[in-house]
Design a protein around this motif. Structure first.
Motif, PDB file in Angstrom:
ATOM      1  N   GLY A 153      67.319 -42.686  37.588  1.00  0.00           N
ATOM      2  CA  GLY A 153      66.989 -42.089  38.884  1.00  0.00           C
ATOM      3  C   GLY A 153      67.203 -43.021  40.071  1.00  0.00           C
ATOM      4  O   GLY A 153      67.076 -42.589  41.219  1.00  0.00           O
ATOM      5  N   PHE A 154      67.544 -44.272  39.833  1.00  0.00           N
ATOM      6  CA  PHE A 154      67.518 -45.231  40.946  1.00  0.00           C
ATOM      7  C   PHE A 154      68.564 -44.939  42.018  1.00  0.00           C
ATOM      8  O   PHE A 154      68.320 -45.119  43.201  1.00  0.00           O
ATOM      9  CB  PHE A 154      67.644 -46.673  40.445  1.00  0.00           C
ATOM     10  N   TYR A 155      69.728 -44.434  41.623  1.00  0.00           N
ATOM     11  CA  TYR A 155      70.741 -44.130  42.649  1.00  0.00           C
ATOM     12  C   TYR A 155      70.276 -43.003  43.562  1.00  0.00           C
ATOM     13  O   TYR A 155      70.460 -43.058  44.787  1.00  0.00           O
ATOM     14  CB  TYR A 155      72.104 -43.848  42.009  1.00  0.00           C
ATOM     15  N   ALA A 156      69.610 -41.996  42.958  1.00  0.00           N
ATOM     16  CA  ALA A 156      69.070 -40.901  43.782  1.00  0.00           C
ATOM     17  C   ALA A 156      67.984 -41.444  44.718  1.00  0.00           C
ATOM     18  O   ALA A 156      67.865 -41.004  45.874  1.00  0.00           O
ATOM     19  CB  ALA A 156      68.497 -39.807  42.887  1.00  0.00           C
ATOM     20  N   GLN A 157      67.204 -42.396  44.213  1.00  0.00           N
ATOM     21  CA  GLN A 157      66.160 -43.000  45.049  1.00  0.00           C
ATOM     22  C   GLN A 157      66.775 -43.685  46.268  1.00  0.00           C
ATOM     23  O   GLN A 157      66.228 -43.617  47.365  1.00  0.00           O
ATOM     24  CB  GLN A 157      65.344 -44.034  44.260  1.00  0.00           C
ATOM     25  N   GLN A 213      72.954 -55.249  48.036  1.00  0.00           N
ATOM     26  CA  GLN A 213      73.394 -56.258  49.006  1.00  0.00           C
ATOM     27  C   GLN A 213      74.407 -55.684  49.990  1.00  0.00           C
ATOM     28  O   GLN A 213      74.377 -56.014  51.174  1.00  0.00           O
ATOM     29  CB  GLN A 213      73.976 -57.467  48.270  1.00  0.00           C
ATOM     30  N   LEU A 214      75.270 -54.793  49.490  1.00  0.00           N
ATOM     31  CA  LEU A 214      76.232 -54.146  50.382  1.00  0.00           C
ATOM     32  C   LEU A 214      75.533 -53.377  51.493  1.00  0.00           C
ATOM     33  O   LEU A 214      76.022 -53.273  52.609  1.00  0.00           O
ATOM     34  CB  LEU A 214      77.098 -53.156  49.585  1.00  0.00           C
ATOM     35  N   LYS A 215      74.367 -52.812  51.121  1.00  0.00           N
ATOM     36  CA  LYS A 215      73.601 -52.041  52.106  1.00  0.00           C
ATOM     37  C   LYS A 215      72.625 -52.937  52.877  1.00  0.00           C
ATOM     38  O   LYS A 215      71.704 -52.434  53.534  1.00  0.00           O
ATOM     39  CB  LYS A 215      72.836 -50.927  51.389  1.00  0.00           C
ATOM     40  N   GLU A 216      72.817 -54.249  52.743  1.00  0.00           N
ATOM     41  CA  GLU A 216      71.999 -55.237  53.456  1.00  0.00           C
ATOM     42  C   GLU A 216      70.542 -55.285  53.013  1.00  0.00           C
ATOM     43  O   GLU A 216      69.663 -55.695  53.754  1.00  0.00           O
ATOM     44  CB  GLU A 216      72.122 -55.069  54.977  1.00  0.00           C
ATOM     45  N   ILE A 231      57.777 -40.934  36.157  1.00  0.00           N
ATOM     46  CA  ILE A 231      56.704 -40.412  37.036  1.00  0.00           C
ATOM     47  C   ILE A 231      57.383 -39.677  38.197  1.00  0.00           C
ATOM     48  O   ILE A 231      57.446 -40.175  39.317  1.00  0.00           O
ATOM     49  CB  ILE A 231      55.798 -41.553  37.593  1.00  0.00           C
ATOM     50  N   PRO A 232      57.921 -38.458  37.905  1.00  0.00           N
ATOM     51  CA  PRO A 232      58.767 -37.792  38.908  1.00  0.00           C
ATOM     52  C   PRO A 232      58.062 -37.485  40.232  1.00  0.00           C
ATOM     53  O   PRO A 232      58.719 -37.402  41.273  1.00  0.00           O
ATOM     54  CB  PRO A 232      59.226 -36.517  38.198  1.00  0.00           C
ATOM     55  N   LYS A 233      56.725 -37.337  40.203  1.00  0.00           N
ATOM     56  CA  LYS A 233      56.052 -36.989  41.466  1.00  0.00           C
ATOM     57  C   LYS A 233      56.060 -38.147  42.469  1.00  0.00           C
ATOM     58  O   LYS A 233      55.873 -37.942  43.666  1.00  0.00           O
ATOM     59  CB  LYS A 233      54.619 -36.517  41.200  1.00  0.00           C
ATOM     60  N   ASN A 234      56.265 -39.356  41.981  1.00  0.00           N
ATOM     61  CA  ASN A 234      56.219 -40.514  42.881  1.00  0.00           C
ATOM     62  C   ASN A 234      57.498 -40.659  43.694  1.00  0.00           C
ATOM     63  O   ASN A 234      58.373 -41.455  43.406  1.00  0.00           O
ATOM     64  CB  ASN A 234      55.933 -41.804  42.099  1.00  0.00           C
ATOM     65  N   ARG A 235      57.554 -39.847  44.755  1.00  0.00           N
ATOM     66  CA  ARG A 235      58.659 -39.937  45.707  1.00  0.00           C
ATOM     67  C   ARG A 235      58.078 -40.495  46.995  1.00  0.00           C
ATOM     68  O   ARG A 235      56.863 -40.408  47.228  1.00  0.00           O
ATOM     69  CB  ARG A 235      59.247 -38.538  45.962  1.00  0.00           C
ATOM     70  N   PRO A 236      58.936 -41.069  47.851  1.00  0.00           N
ATOM     71  CA  PRO A 236      58.405 -41.715  49.063  1.00  0.00           C
ATOM     72  C   PRO A 236      57.470 -40.828  49.885  1.00  0.00           C
ATOM     73  O   PRO A 236      56.403 -41.282  50.315  1.00  0.00           O
ATOM     74  CB  PRO A 236      59.664 -42.074  49.840  1.00  0.00           C
ATOM     75  N   GLY A 237      57.840 -39.561  50.083  1.00  0.00           N
ATOM     76  CA  GLY A 237      57.006 -38.678  50.910  1.00  0.00           C
ATOM     77  C   GLY A 237      55.616 -38.502  50.321  1.00  0.00           C
ATOM     78  O   GLY A 237      54.601 -38.607  51.038  1.00  0.00           O
ATOM     79  N   PHE A 238      55.560 -38.243  49.023  1.00  0.00           N
ATOM     80  CA  PHE A 238      54.276 -38.060  48.331  1.00  0.00           C
ATOM     81  C   PHE A 238      53.427 -39.323  48.424  1.00  0.00           C
ATOM     82  O   PHE A 238      52.231 -39.278  48.739  1.00  0.00           O
ATOM     83  CB  PHE A 238      54.549 -37.707  46.861  1.00  0.00           C
ATOM     84  N   GLU A 251      69.467 -42.871  47.781  1.00  0.00           N
ATOM     85  CA  GLU A 251      69.879 -41.830  48.731  1.00  0.00           C
ATOM     86  C   GLU A 251      68.689 -41.354  49.556  1.00  0.00           C
ATOM     87  O   GLU A 251      68.811 -41.062  50.741  1.00  0.00           O
ATOM     88  CB  GLU A 251      70.462 -40.613  47.977  1.00  0.00           C
ATOM     89  N   GLU A 252      67.543 -41.274  48.877  1.00  0.00           N
ATOM     90  CA  GLU A 252      66.352 -40.726  49.527  1.00  0.00           C
ATOM     91  C   GLU A 252      65.751 -41.703  50.537  1.00  0.00           C
ATOM     92  O   GLU A 252      64.959 -41.330  51.391  1.00  0.00           O
ATOM     93  CB  GLU A 252      65.320 -40.397  48.433  1.00  0.00           C
ATOM     94  N   GLY A 253      66.096 -42.965  50.422  1.00  0.00           N
ATOM     95  CA  GLY A 253      65.526 -43.983  51.321  1.00  0.00           C
ATOM     96  C   GLY A 253      64.503 -44.799  50.552  1.00  0.00           C
ATOM     97  O   GLY A 253      63.627 -44.244  49.890  1.00  0.00           O
ATOM     98  N   LEU A 254      64.615 -46.124  50.641  1.00  0.00           N
ATOM     99  CA  LEU A 254      63.781 -47.002  49.819  1.00  0.00           C
ATOM    100  C   LEU A 254      62.552 -47.490  50.588  1.00  0.00           C
ATOM    101  O   LEU A 254      62.621 -47.728  51.791  1.00  0.00           O
ATOM    102  CB  LEU A 254      64.605 -48.218  49.368  1.00  0.00           C
ATOM    103  N   LEU A 255      61.454 -47.625  49.858  1.00  0.00           N
ATOM    104  CA  LEU A 255      60.239 -48.224  50.419  1.00  0.00           C
ATOM    105  C   LEU A 255      60.352 -49.732  50.184  1.00  0.00           C
ATOM    106  O   LEU A 255      60.361 -50.179  49.034  1.00  0.00           O
ATOM    107  CB  LEU A 255      58.988 -47.673  49.725  1.00  0.00           C
TER     108      LEU A 255
END
Ligand SMILES: [Fe+2]
Length: 247
Positions: free
Chosen positions: A108-112, A146-149, A72-79, A114-118
């Motif tokens: 796609g999870f690594y790119a997610q 975990q490394l990123k807390e 579901i590529p449209k489901n990005r945090p901004g959208f 980078e984009e910032g997680l919800l």
């Protein structure tokens, strides 16, 4: 004392999730209410009707956790944030809503990341994987988060058909948290998921509980069907208390 509890547990009438009053004051941490963005609710009207029913039952706080996945590529945090902000104007009074997401561990999870997680409560990241085959990246993802807390929180571990008891313990020991899908207890996802859910619940393996609601009538059918002894009510009560900490 133990004997006495066992005695009362055996002879107390079982209660459904609703009869036990567990919807009253609940914080739901996993749901697909955001209309028209995934396989959950499709229209604003359906979501408003479902949320109104939750308000009647006393549900207090809900995280919307739409799927974020390569399919579901449209489901990005901004959208999703935009859709969520738009929906909030329509939401019924008496319930607090927040947006998080359910992340599929796919390419796609690594790119997610980078984009910032919800997230849930700033640190917990709700993750899922394929029901049929293990995600080769799972251990690395847990370590990276975990490394990123962040705290990795695996949605419905009972539904992964390839996991055995040793793997449930191993993942848990690595710091992965577990979220029970309520409807697993009444067999919505089949007999195996049901048996595993009861096993994990009774062995204190879960950290949180969520509805993972996609349709109102399906959810209400199941929460009325789950029959709980006193001991089982106490186990679920503990998870419900944990949910509050994520708000
Ligand atoms: Fe879900």
């Amino acid at each position: 004392m133990k004997k006495k509890n066992a005695f009362f547990d055996r002879f107390s009438p079982k209660k459904s999730f609703v009869e036990a009053g567990f919807l009253n004051g609940l914080t739901d941490i996993h749901s697909h209410y955001l209309p028209g963005v995934d396989d959950g609710f499709q229209t604003v009207e359906e979501t408003v009707q479902a949320l109104s029913t939750m308000v009647e039952h006393g549900v207090k706080r809900i995280y919307f956790t739409p799927h974020i996945m390569a399919d579901i590529p449209k489901n990005r945090p901004g959208f999703l944030q935009e859709r969520f902000a738009g929906f909030q104007k329509e939401a019924p009074a008496g319930i607090e809503l927040r947006l998080a997401a359910e992340y599929m561990l796919d390419v796609g999870f690594y790119a997610q990341q980078e984009e910032g997680l919800l997230t849930l409560g700033g640190r917990h990241v709700l993750i899922e994987m394929s029901y049929l085959s293990p995600s080769p990246e799972l251990i690395n993802v847990i370590y990276d988060l975990q490394l990123k807390e962040y705290v990795p929180l695996l949605a419905h571990p009972e539904r992964y058909l390839f996991m055995d008891k040793a793997q449930y313990s191993e993942l848990k020991a690595k710091g992965c948290k577990y979220q029970l899908n309520l409807m697993s207890l009444s067999g919505q996802y089949g007999r195996r998921a049901q048996d595993v859910a009861w096993f994990l619940l009774q062995n204190g393996m879960y950290d949180f509980v969520g509805s993972d609601i996609h349709r109102l009538n399906v959810f209400m059918h199941h929460v009325n069907r789950i029959k709980l002894t006193l001991k089982e009510q106490n186990l679920l009560q503990d998870l419900i208390r944990q949910n509050d900490l994520l708000w």
